[in-house]
Write an enzyme that holds these catalytic residues in place. Structure first.
Site, PDB file in Angstrom:
ATOM      1  N   GLU A 171     -22.822 -47.718   0.056  1.00 48.67           N
ATOM      2  CA  GLU A 171     -24.011 -48.118  -0.721  1.00 48.67           C
ATOM      3  C   GLU A 171     -25.292 -48.047   0.111  1.00 48.67           C
ATOM      4  O   GLU A 171     -25.889 -49.082   0.430  1.00 48.67           O
ATOM      5  CB  GLU A 171     -23.759 -49.540  -1.258  1.00 48.67           C
ATOM      6  CG  GLU A 171     -24.790 -50.067  -2.245  1.00 48.67           C
ATOM      7  CD  GLU A 171     -24.613 -49.562  -3.669  1.00 48.67           C
ATOM      8  OE1 GLU A 171     -23.856 -48.601  -3.882  1.00 48.67           O
ATOM      9  OE2 GLU A 171     -25.239 -50.150  -4.571  1.00 48.67           O
ATOM     10  N   LYS A 208     -26.522 -41.700   0.036  1.00 52.18           N
ATOM     11  CA  LYS A 208     -26.161 -41.257  -1.315  1.00 52.18           C
ATOM     12  C   LYS A 208     -27.051 -40.099  -1.767  1.00 52.18           C
ATOM     13  O   LYS A 208     -26.577 -39.147  -2.389  1.00 52.18           O
ATOM     14  CB  LYS A 208     -26.255 -42.429  -2.307  1.00 52.18           C
ATOM     15  CG  LYS A 208     -25.038 -43.365  -2.245  1.00 52.18           C
ATOM     16  CD  LYS A 208     -25.051 -44.300  -3.432  1.00 52.18           C
ATOM     17  CE  LYS A 208     -23.981 -45.375  -3.357  1.00 52.18           C
ATOM     18  NZ  LYS A 208     -22.627 -44.885  -3.613  1.00 52.18           N
ATOM     19  N   VAL A 213     -19.609 -42.857  -2.096  1.00 56.17           N
ATOM     20  CA  VAL A 213     -19.788 -43.064  -0.656  1.00 56.17           C
ATOM     21  C   VAL A 213     -20.475 -44.418  -0.449  1.00 56.17           C
ATOM     22  O   VAL A 213     -20.894 -45.059  -1.421  1.00 56.17           O
ATOM     23  CB  VAL A 213     -20.599 -41.895  -0.005  1.00 56.17           C
ATOM     24  CG1 VAL A 213     -19.912 -40.562  -0.274  1.00 56.17           C
ATOM     25  CG2 VAL A 213     -22.041 -41.863  -0.471  1.00 56.17           C
ATOM     26  N   MET A 263     -12.959 -47.668  -3.515  1.00 59.22           N
ATOM     27  CA  MET A 263     -13.247 -47.357  -4.921  1.00 59.22           C
ATOM     28  C   MET A 263     -12.879 -45.914  -5.260  1.00 59.22           C
ATOM     29  O   MET A 263     -12.178 -45.660  -6.242  1.00 59.22           O
ATOM     30  CB  MET A 263     -14.732 -47.593  -5.223  1.00 59.22           C
ATOM     31  CG  MET A 263     -15.185 -49.019  -5.069  1.00 59.22           C
ATOM     32  SD  MET A 263     -14.331 -50.176  -6.149  1.00 59.22           S
ATOM     33  CE  MET A 263     -14.961 -49.706  -7.749  1.00 59.22           C
ATOM     34  N   HIS A 316     -20.437 -47.204 -13.084  1.00 63.44           N
ATOM     35  CA  HIS A 316     -20.129 -48.356 -12.231  1.00 63.44           C
ATOM     36  C   HIS A 316     -18.765 -48.919 -12.583  1.00 63.44           C
ATOM     37  O   HIS A 316     -18.616 -49.709 -13.514  1.00 63.44           O
ATOM     38  CB  HIS A 316     -21.225 -49.425 -12.388  1.00 63.44           C
ATOM     39  CG  HIS A 316     -21.055 -50.603 -11.483  1.00 63.44           C
ATOM     40  ND1 HIS A 316     -21.540 -51.852 -11.784  1.00 63.44           N
ATOM     41  CD2 HIS A 316     -20.444 -50.724 -10.283  1.00 63.44           C
ATOM     42  CE1 HIS A 316     -21.231 -52.680 -10.800  1.00 63.44           C
ATOM     43  NE2 HIS A 316     -20.567 -52.027  -9.889  1.00 63.44           N
ATOM     44  N   ASN A 367     -14.032 -53.376  -9.163  1.00 62.38           N
ATOM     45  CA  ASN A 367     -12.945 -53.416  -8.186  1.00 62.38           C
ATOM     46  C   ASN A 367     -11.869 -54.429  -8.601  1.00 62.38           C
ATOM     47  O   ASN A 367     -12.231 -55.581  -8.866  1.00 62.38           O
ATOM     48  CB  ASN A 367     -13.542 -53.804  -6.817  1.00 62.38           C
ATOM     49  CG  ASN A 367     -12.532 -53.728  -5.702  1.00 62.38           C
ATOM     50  OD1 ASN A 367     -11.554 -53.001  -5.798  1.00 62.38           O
ATOM     51  ND2 ASN A 367     -12.752 -54.501  -4.659  1.00 62.38           N
ATOM     52  N   ASP A 384     -13.845 -36.267   1.285  1.00 63.09           N
ATOM     53  CA  ASP A 384     -14.378 -37.247   2.251  1.00 63.09           C
ATOM     54  C   ASP A 384     -14.718 -36.479   3.527  1.00 63.09           C
ATOM     55  O   ASP A 384     -14.058 -35.482   3.847  1.00 63.09           O
ATOM     56  CB  ASP A 384     -13.352 -38.356   2.540  1.00 63.09           C
ATOM     57  CG  ASP A 384     -14.009 -39.638   3.044  1.00 63.09           C
ATOM     58  OD1 ASP A 384     -14.023 -40.637   2.299  1.00 63.09           O
ATOM     59  OD2 ASP A 384     -14.515 -39.631   4.200  1.00 63.09           O
TER      60      ASP A 384
HETATM   61  P1  NAD Z   1     -15.746 -47.532   1.348  1.00 60.76           P
HETATM   62  O1  NAD Z   1     -16.512 -47.766   2.603  1.00 60.76           O
HETATM   63  O2  NAD Z   1     -14.389 -48.123   1.182  1.00 60.76           O
HETATM   64  O3  NAD Z   1     -15.578 -45.936   1.160  1.00 60.76           O
HETATM   65  C1  NAD Z   1     -16.611 -45.010   1.323  1.00 60.76           C
HETATM   66  C2  NAD Z   1     -16.013 -43.668   1.763  1.00 60.76           C
HETATM   67  O4  NAD Z   1     -17.064 -42.696   1.777  1.00 60.76           O
HETATM   68  C3  NAD Z   1     -15.417 -43.682   3.171  1.00 60.76           C
HETATM   69  O5  NAD Z   1     -14.083 -43.192   3.119  1.00 60.76           O
HETATM   70  C4  NAD Z   1     -16.312 -42.745   3.961  1.00 60.76           C
HETATM   71  O6  NAD Z   1     -15.605 -41.991   4.965  1.00 60.76           O
HETATM   72  C5  NAD Z   1     -16.833 -41.835   2.871  1.00 60.76           C
HETATM   73  N1  NAD Z   1     -18.061 -41.138   3.220  1.00 60.76           N
HETATM   74  C6  NAD Z   1     -19.100 -41.586   3.988  1.00 60.76           C
HETATM   75  N2  NAD Z   1     -20.039 -40.612   4.078  1.00 60.76           N
HETATM   76  C7  NAD Z   1     -19.593 -39.557   3.358  1.00 60.76           C
HETATM   77  C8  NAD Z   1     -20.123 -38.260   3.089  1.00 60.76           C
HETATM   78  N3  NAD Z   1     -21.293 -37.877   3.562  1.00 60.76           N
HETATM   79  N4  NAD Z   1     -19.387 -37.413   2.322  1.00 60.76           N
HETATM   80  C9  NAD Z   1     -18.180 -37.795   1.834  1.00 60.76           C
HETATM   81  N5  NAD Z   1     -17.621 -39.011   2.072  1.00 60.76           N
HETATM   82  C10 NAD Z   1     -18.331 -39.871   2.817  1.00 60.76           C
HETATM   83  O7  NAD Z   1     -16.719 -47.956   0.158  1.00 60.76           O
HETATM   84  P2  NAD Z   1     -16.327 -48.516  -1.310  1.00 60.76           P
HETATM   85  O8  NAD Z   1     -16.098 -49.986  -1.247  1.00 60.76           O
HETATM   86  O9  NAD Z   1     -15.281 -47.632  -1.899  1.00 60.76           O
HETATM   87  O10 NAD Z   1     -17.729 -48.317  -2.073  1.00 60.76           O
HETATM   88  C11 NAD Z   1     -18.140 -47.049  -2.529  1.00 60.76           C
HETATM   89  C12 NAD Z   1     -19.225 -47.223  -3.578  1.00 60.76           C
HETATM   90  O11 NAD Z   1     -18.709 -47.996  -4.665  1.00 60.76           O
HETATM   91  C13 NAD Z   1     -20.467 -47.986  -3.094  1.00 60.76           C
HETATM   92  O12 NAD Z   1     -21.612 -47.446  -3.695  1.00 60.76           O
HETATM   93  C14 NAD Z   1     -20.223 -49.397  -3.576  1.00 60.76           C
HETATM   94  O13 NAD Z   1     -21.419 -50.128  -3.759  1.00 60.76           O
HETATM   95  C15 NAD Z   1     -19.553 -49.106  -4.910  1.00 60.76           C
HETATM   96  N6  NAD Z   1     -18.750 -50.223  -5.443  1.00 60.76           N
HETATM   97  C16 NAD Z   1     -17.964 -50.941  -4.611  1.00 60.76           C
HETATM   98  C17 NAD Z   1     -17.199 -52.014  -5.131  1.00 60.76           C
HETATM   99  C18 NAD Z   1     -16.316 -52.813  -4.218  1.00 60.76           C
HETATM  100  O14 NAD Z   1     -15.914 -53.922  -4.630  1.00 60.76           O
HETATM  101  N7  NAD Z   1     -15.961 -52.340  -3.031  1.00 60.76           N
HETATM  102  C19 NAD Z   1     -17.253 -52.302  -6.500  1.00 60.76           C
HETATM  103  C20 NAD Z   1     -18.047 -51.506  -7.335  1.00 60.76           C
HETATM  104  C21 NAD Z   1     -18.802 -50.466  -6.790  1.00 60.76           C
END
Ligand code: NAD
Length: 337
Positions: A90, A95, A88, A12, A138, A141, A31
């Site tokens: 969920e 968070k 980051v 995301m 929000h 995706n 990141d």
């Molecule tokens: P993801 O796992 O693909 O990416 C998360 C990233 O955060 C990773 O690259 C990780 O290295 C990084 N990270 C972890 N700890 C960290 C820190 N302390 N500081 C900085 N970076 C850090 O996750 P995603 O699918 O992109 O989801 C991210 C958020 O978006 C979540 O809250 C999720 O619920 C929300 N979301 C996801 C979707 C989906 O379909 N994937 C849709 C809508 C919302």
């Protein structure tokens, strides 16, 4: 254009960063993992290349946008950015930790947004005092395709902060809808309610026929089984469990999701869920169209009415959210939304 930041360069975050850069912002993508930054930039570029192939974007504009994205592994790099969007994984504890670090790095007036799919903005905000500056943004995706952004106000979110967050989303070419915090927000609450009702009504029946009945009976482009395969049965079951805990048995699917997860049938992400591949075209028998199809839309409409009655969002915004977030041709409340 201002300088904005995205913290978390995953699926995301990297694509949200691209959307911001395409809108002309300078973007700092943060990141903890150097490798994730490289992969995130690659993911963002690939999303941009798809837009170019579809004629939605000129190659030189993509190149210029990617050049506006800089990367960092230290969260203090967000200091001069506004808004800062956290994306980051969920988990509440993670968070809150990341939001506290962001809060310490930026001035109190900076908009601090979370891309959480369902965690409480009020609880997240408490970790990033002053909590008034914390808001949910929000994105859906994939962010390069989906136009909807739910702008979530927690109990403490300042009105001006929600307005600035919505303006930011609109500047990215997105359609923001104003949502007051509740478990599931708008789209997940309406869709999961309909899916649960669809699964229960299908019972031991044929999933392909049930899905065809839903498509034949109303504005959804797909039925609950195909949709669950698309989002992933584990994701479905996780959200559904939270919604049942919050709202009770109207989110009880009689163990359908749990059985699929236990069987390792997670959907398209691991090769199969209810279906092994693309859904075979099927005719829906009349009785199914009335039962499963009718139940599906009635459940969605009932949940949407509850959202409106609770003052979570306006009727128009509820309809807009379901149309753009779930691809329905018309919203469940039939407003002009
Ligand atoms: P993801 O796992 O693909 O990416 C998360 C990233 O955060 C990773 O690259 C990780 O290295 C990084 N990270 C972890 N700890 C960290 C820190 N302390 N500081 C900085 N970076 C850090 O996750 P995603 O699918 O992109 O989801 C991210 C958020 O978006 C979540 O809250 C999720 O619920 C929300 N979301 C996801 C979707 C989906 O379909 N994937 C849709 C809508 C919302």
């Amino acid at each position: 254009m201002s300088r904005v930041a995205v913290v978390g360069a995953g699926l995301m975050g990297s694509e949200i960063a691209l959307m911001a850069a395409l809108a002309g912002h300078h973007v700092t993508l943060v990141d903890i993992d150097e490798g994730a930054l490289t992969r995130g930039l690659g993911h963002a570029r690939a999303a941009g290349e798809r837009m170019v192939r579809r004629g939605r974007l000129a190659q030189e504009d993509l190149d210029a946008a990617v050049a506006r994205v800089s990367t960092a592994t230290d969260v203090t790099a967000v200091a001069a950015c506004d808004p800062v969007i956290e994306a980051v994984p969920e988990r509440m504890d993670l968070k809150r930790q990341v939001l506290a670090r962001i809060a310490a790095a930026v001035p109190p007036a900076t908009v601090v947004a979370s891309n959480t799919s369902g965690l409480s903005i009020t609880e997240l905000g408490a970790a990033a005092a002053p909590a008034g500056r914390v808001v949910g943004l929000h994105f859906f995706n994939p962010p390069s395709v989906m136009r909807l952004v739910e702008v979530i106000r927690g109990a403490d979110t300042a009105e001006d902060v929600a307005r600035r967050a919505a303006e930011f989303a609109a500047g990215l070419g997105k359609t923001p809808v104003a949502v007051r915090e509740c478990p599931g927000f708008v789209v997940n609450r309406v869709l999961l309610r309909a899916m649960v009702a669809g699964f229960v009504a299908t019972g031991e029946g044929d999933p392909a026929q049930a899905d065809a009945a839903v498509v034949a009976a109303g504005p959804s482009p797909m039925g609950p089984h195909a949709l669950a395969d698309l989002v992933g049965l584990d994701t479905y079951e996780h959200i559904r469990g939270d919604l049942q805990a919050a709202y009770g048995d109207r989110f009880d699917d009689r163990g359908v999701g749990a059985r699929m997860v236990a069987a390792g049938r997670l959907g398209r992400k691991n090769g199969g869920g209810f279906f092994d591949g693309p859904v075979p075209p099927t005719e829906a028998p009349q009785d199914l169209a009335r039962s499963v199809g009718g139940v599906y839309y009635e459940a969605a409409r009932d949940e949407a009415e509850r959202l409106a009655a609770e003052g979570i969002a306006s009727r128009e915004d509820i309809d807009t959210a379901v149309r753009l977030g779930a691809g329905w041709e018309a919203g469940p409340l039939g407003s002009a939304g």
